[in-house]
Design a protein around this motif. Structure first.
Motif, PDB file in Angstrom:
ATOM      1  N   GLY A 196      31.345  35.523  41.335  1.00  0.00           N
ATOM      2  CA  GLY A 196      32.963  35.741  41.783  1.00  0.00           C
ATOM      3  C   GLY A 196      33.573  36.891  41.096  1.00  0.00           C
ATOM      4  O   GLY A 196      35.053  36.461  42.056  1.00  0.00           O
ATOM      5  N   THR A 197      33.422  37.608  41.442  1.00  0.00           N
ATOM      6  CA  THR A 197      34.153  39.022  41.957  1.00  0.00           C
ATOM      7  C   THR A 197      32.882  40.473  42.146  1.00  0.00           C
ATOM      8  O   THR A 197      31.827  40.380  42.905  1.00  0.00           O
ATOM      9  N   PHE A 198      33.648  41.546  42.281  1.00  0.00           N
ATOM     10  CA  PHE A 198      32.944  42.824  42.828  1.00  0.00           C
ATOM     11  C   PHE A 198      31.556  43.239  41.912  1.00  0.00           C
ATOM     12  O   PHE A 198      31.939  42.586  40.664  1.00  0.00           O
ATOM     13  N   PRO A 199      30.930  43.602  42.359  1.00  0.00           N
ATOM     14  CA  PRO A 199      30.173  44.535  41.314  1.00  0.00           C
ATOM     15  C   PRO A 199      30.845  44.963  40.135  1.00  0.00           C
ATOM     16  O   PRO A 199      31.215  45.904  40.786  1.00  0.00           O
ATOM     17  N   CYS A 200      29.795  44.935  39.157  1.00  0.00           N
ATOM     18  CA  CYS A 200      30.173  45.808  38.083  1.00  0.00           C
ATOM     19  C   CYS A 200      30.456  47.153  38.480  1.00  0.00           C
ATOM     20  O   CYS A 200      31.143  48.175  38.047  1.00  0.00           O
ATOM     21  N   ALA A 201      29.773  47.822  39.051  1.00  0.00           N
ATOM     22  CA  ALA A 201      29.428  49.325  40.300  1.00  0.00           C
ATOM     23  C   ALA A 201      30.360  49.542  40.963  1.00  0.00           C
ATOM     24  O   ALA A 201      31.516  50.601  40.708  1.00  0.00           O
ATOM     25  N   VAL A 202      30.982  48.334  41.304  1.00  0.00           N
ATOM     26  CA  VAL A 202      32.874  48.941  42.151  1.00  0.00           C
ATOM     27  C   VAL A 202      33.807  49.288  41.092  1.00  0.00           C
ATOM     28  O   VAL A 202      34.371  49.842  41.280  1.00  0.00           O
ATOM     29  N   THR A 228      32.743  39.700  50.918  1.00  0.00           N
ATOM     30  CA  THR A 228      31.191  39.251  51.756  1.00  0.00           C
ATOM     31  C   THR A 228      30.976  38.433  50.273  1.00  0.00           C
ATOM     32  O   THR A 228      30.837  38.374  49.648  1.00  0.00           O
ATOM     33  N   HIS A 229      30.509  36.615  50.976  1.00  0.00           N
ATOM     34  CA  HIS A 229      30.627  36.135  50.023  1.00  0.00           C
ATOM     35  C   HIS A 229      30.126  34.737  51.339  1.00  0.00           C
ATOM     36  O   HIS A 229      29.882  34.736  52.768  1.00  0.00           O
ATOM     37  N   GLU A 230      28.974  33.558  50.279  1.00  0.00           N
ATOM     38  CA  GLU A 230      28.224  32.933  51.199  1.00  0.00           C
ATOM     39  C   GLU A 230      28.883  31.074  50.197  1.00  0.00           C
ATOM     40  O   GLU A 230      28.212  30.285  50.175  1.00  0.00           O
ATOM     41  N   GLY A 231      30.166  31.125  50.294  1.00  0.00           N
ATOM     42  CA  GLY A 231      30.977  30.122  50.093  1.00  0.00           C
ATOM     43  C   GLY A 231      32.158  30.012  48.903  1.00  0.00           C
ATOM     44  O   GLY A 231      32.876  29.242  48.384  1.00  0.00           O
ATOM     45  N   SER A 232      32.447  31.114  47.948  1.00  0.00           N
ATOM     46  CA  SER A 232      33.034  31.525  46.795  1.00  0.00           C
ATOM     47  C   SER A 232      33.944  32.301  47.668  1.00  0.00           C
ATOM     48  O   SER A 232      35.486  32.741  46.631  1.00  0.00           O
ATOM     49  N   GLY A 233      34.342  32.423  48.430  1.00  0.00           N
ATOM     50  CA  GLY A 233      35.820  33.412  49.181  1.00  0.00           C
ATOM     51  C   GLY A 233      36.027  34.471  48.097  1.00  0.00           C
ATOM     52  O   GLY A 233      34.720  35.428  47.943  1.00  0.00           O
ATOM     53  N   LEU A 234      37.507  34.492  48.266  1.00  0.00           N
ATOM     54  CA  LEU A 234      37.982  36.019  47.480  1.00  0.00           C
ATOM     55  C   LEU A 234      37.476  35.845  45.573  1.00  0.00           C
ATOM     56  O   LEU A 234      37.709  36.936  45.220  1.00  0.00           O
ATOM     57  N   GLY A 235      36.853  34.204  45.086  1.00  0.00           N
ATOM     58  CA  GLY A 235      37.109  34.670  43.845  1.00  0.00           C
ATOM     59  C   GLY A 235      37.599  34.919  43.469  1.00  0.00           C
ATOM     60  O   GLY A 235      38.812  34.637  43.445  1.00  0.00           O
ATOM     61  N   HIS A 236      37.877  35.197  42.266  1.00  0.00           N
ATOM     62  CA  HIS A 236      38.547  35.848  41.225  1.00  0.00           C
ATOM     63  C   HIS A 236      38.804  37.756  41.477  1.00  0.00           C
ATOM     64  O   HIS A 236      39.910  38.618  40.694  1.00  0.00           O
ATOM     65  N   CYS A 237      38.520  38.259  42.642  1.00  0.00           N
ATOM     66  CA  CYS A 237      38.713  39.371  42.646  1.00  0.00           C
ATOM     67  C   CYS A 237      39.784  40.142  43.110  1.00  0.00           C
ATOM     68  O   CYS A 237      40.162  41.620  42.480  1.00  0.00           O
ATOM     69  N   GLU A 238      40.597  39.162  43.188  1.00  0.00           N
ATOM     70  CA  GLU A 238      41.763  39.580  43.562  1.00  0.00           C
ATOM     71  C   GLU A 238      42.997  40.147  42.150  1.00  0.00           C
ATOM     72  O   GLU A 238      43.484  40.890  41.457  1.00  0.00           O
ATOM     73  N   SER A 239      42.561  38.895  41.301  1.00  0.00           N
ATOM     74  CA  SER A 239      43.425  39.235  39.617  1.00  0.00           C
ATOM     75  C   SER A 239      42.822  40.274  39.157  1.00  0.00           C
ATOM     76  O   SER A 239      43.025  41.121  38.543  1.00  0.00           O
TER      77      SER A 239
END
Length: 172
Positions: free
Chosen positions: A98-104, A123-134
């Motif tokens: 649901g978010t970026f890899p912790c490495a980011v 980039t995703h296979e169905g999750s969209g942006l998830g909660h990456c923006e928050s």
């Protein structure tokens, strides 16, 4: 003229694509990051971990879940020291849990985002942006946030027109 930075993590090798595991020579996020650079110009910065994630897709997803649960910050091969000279920062990654890899996050926590415009690219296979923006809003203190974009990973190679149009609008 505004200067652009494209920070990205991308997984080569085994990836989940339209319900099956495929071996990718170039990661989906890297493809999209290059489309952004081609559209608006800018510097590309690849986030690379010292300890690589497993080559096996399913083991990698287990590693990603554990890192997220532990709030881990993997050590990177190199870090950006500053965002001086950049106006727009594109933060790009695959959707892991649901978010970026912790490495980011390892990279982002080293930077001062005051006065920068930040856009999420996932980039995703169905999750969209998830909660990456928050999540970005928590990490990138002092930044202004533009609208992010989610690109279906299986369609990354044919997303150039969409990504280019979005990137140009994002920095205007």
């Amino acid at each position: 003229m505004a200067r652009n930075l494209i920070i990205y993590y991308s997984r080569k090798g085994e990836n989940y694509v339209n319900g099956i595991i495929k071996n990718l020579a170039k990661g989906n996020t890297e493809i999209v990051a290059q489309f952004i650079a081609d559209a608006v110009g800018g510097d590309l910065f690849e986030v690379e971990t010292v300890k690589p994630y497993s080559d096996d897709y399913y083991t990698c997803t287990d590693e990603a879940k554990k890192e997220l649960q532990d709030n881990a910050r993997p050590v990177l091969k190199k870090y950006l020291d500053s965002l001086n000279g950049y106006d727009n920062i594109f933060v790009c990654g695959p959707c892991w849990c649901g978010t970026f890899p912790c490495a980011v996050f390892s990279q982002l926590e080293h930077l001062d985002f005051t006065g920068k415009k930040v856009m999420a690219v996932m980039t995703h296979e169905g999750s969209g942006l998830g909660h990456c923006e928050s999540d970005l809003k928590k990490l990138c203190k002092g930044a202004v946030f533009g609208k992010g974009i989610a690109v279906h990973g299986a369609d990354a190679a044919k997303s150039q027109a969409e990504v280019s149009q979005w990137a140009k609008q994002a920095i205007s």
